[in-house]
Design a protein around this motif. Structure first.
Motif, PDB file in Angstrom:
ATOM      1  N   ALA A  43     -14.596  -1.716   1.322  1.00  0.00           N
ATOM      2  CA  ALA A  43     -15.626  -2.758   1.261  1.00  0.00           C
ATOM      3  C   ALA A  43     -15.446  -3.586  -0.009  1.00  0.00           C
ATOM      4  N   SER A 146     -27.126   1.643  -0.550  1.00  0.00           N
ATOM      5  CA  SER A 146     -28.256   1.983   0.318  1.00  0.00           C
ATOM      6  C   SER A 146     -28.330   3.463   0.646  1.00  0.00           C
ATOM      7  N   ASP A 172     -21.944  -1.705  -1.493  1.00  0.00           N
ATOM      8  CA  ASP A 172     -22.343  -1.284  -0.148  1.00  0.00           C
ATOM      9  C   ASP A 172     -21.380  -1.892   0.860  1.00  0.00           C
ATOM     10  N   HIS A 173     -21.496  -1.443   2.100  1.00  0.00           N
ATOM     11  CA  HIS A 173     -20.720  -2.057   3.177  1.00  0.00           C
ATOM     12  C   HIS A 173     -21.305  -3.411   3.575  1.00  0.00           C
ATOM     13  N   ASP A 174     -22.598  -3.591   3.321  1.00  0.00           N
ATOM     14  CA  ASP A 174     -23.321  -4.752   3.824  1.00  0.00           C
ATOM     15  C   ASP A 174     -24.112  -5.400   2.697  1.00  0.00           C
ATOM     16  N   GLN A 175     -23.974  -6.717   2.547  1.00  0.00           N
ATOM     17  CA  GLN A 175     -24.646  -7.429   1.457  1.00  0.00           C
ATOM     18  C   GLN A 175     -26.160  -7.324   1.559  1.00  0.00           C
ATOM     19  N   ALA A 177     -28.010  -4.971   2.942  1.00  0.00           N
ATOM     20  CA  ALA A 177     -28.454  -3.618   2.582  1.00  0.00           C
ATOM     21  C   ALA A 177     -28.395  -3.418   1.071  1.00  0.00           C
ATOM     22  N   HIS A 178     -27.340  -3.923   0.452  1.00  0.00           N
ATOM     23  CA  HIS A 178     -27.179  -3.858  -1.001  1.00  0.00           C
ATOM     24  C   HIS A 178     -28.338  -4.568  -1.691  1.00  0.00           C
TER      25      HIS A 178
END
Length: 211
Positions: A43, A146, A172-175, A177-178
């Motif tokens: 990521a 997260s 994180d894998h996802d902005q 969620a971060h």
């Protein structure tokens, strides 16, 4: 009630601040999360966070700040909690996915712990080590924002530490969620900072204690 409903109810109103002695924890920067050849690795936010954390570790080690890193690893399938994330069950001790990322290993953390649960503090000696070192301020870095980072922040808070989270040292894998998780822990448990701010705070602490 207009604007931020949490802010209107007093959330985030009080800063945590930097205390008498910092300690740095580095959560799960292992190849299984940083190397794109693994299902959970690669990521971009995590890669950015590894580089910034390596800089922060360098400053911490130079100042005599204790640095504790951890990896997730299991002795066997029965040693793992009931994770819903399938690739986590492949993180068996001694396999390449459980090695520290080379950039983190190169900075030589003082202690490397193995954990099976999300938080670096759950079922490990991390809290006892920091207490023995008279640390009152914990800087939390690592991945995933997260998941294991959030859990570590909450446990550090629950153990009575001041908690600082440099945004560019977690990933994180996802902005979304971060961003959402940092905003939430920032209104409840921690100050959200940056690597440069934490390096400056460590250097200031070092200057106060060098005489």
């Amino acid at each position: 009630m207009s604007g931020d409903v949490f802010e209107a109810r007093g959330y985030g109103a009080l800063p945590i601040g930097f205390g008498e002695k910092p300690g740095l924890v580095v959560v799960d920067f292992q190849t299984g999360f940083t190397d794109p050849s693994f299902p959970m690795g690669g990521a971009p936010m995590v890669d950015r966070a590894v580089g910034n954390t390596a800089r922060l570790m360098r400053a911490a080690k130079a100042a005599g700040v204790p640095v504790i890193a951890c990896v997730v690893a299991f002795d066997g399938p029965k040693g793992a909690p009931r994770w819903k994330v399938a690739p986590v069950h492949d993180l068996l001790a001694g396999t390449p996915a459980t090695a520290l990322d080379p950039r983190i290993a190169a900075e030589e953390p003082d202690v490397v712990l193995t954990k099976t649960a999300p938080s670096i503090f759950f079922g490990t000696a991390a809290g006892a080590i920091l207490t023995r070192e008279r640390v009152d301020t914990v800087i939390v870095t690592g991945c995933i924002t997260s998941g294991c980072v959030r859990a570590s922040v909450i446990d550090a808070f629950s153990l009575g530490f001041r908690v600082q989270v440099p945004e560019d040292c977690v990933g994180d894998h996802d902005q979304a969620a971060h961003d959402q998780n940092l905003k939430d822990v920032g209104r409840r448990y921690a100050d959200i900072t940056t690597a440069d701010e934490m390096i400056a705070a460590i250097n200031a602490w070092r200057g106060r204690n060098s005489g």
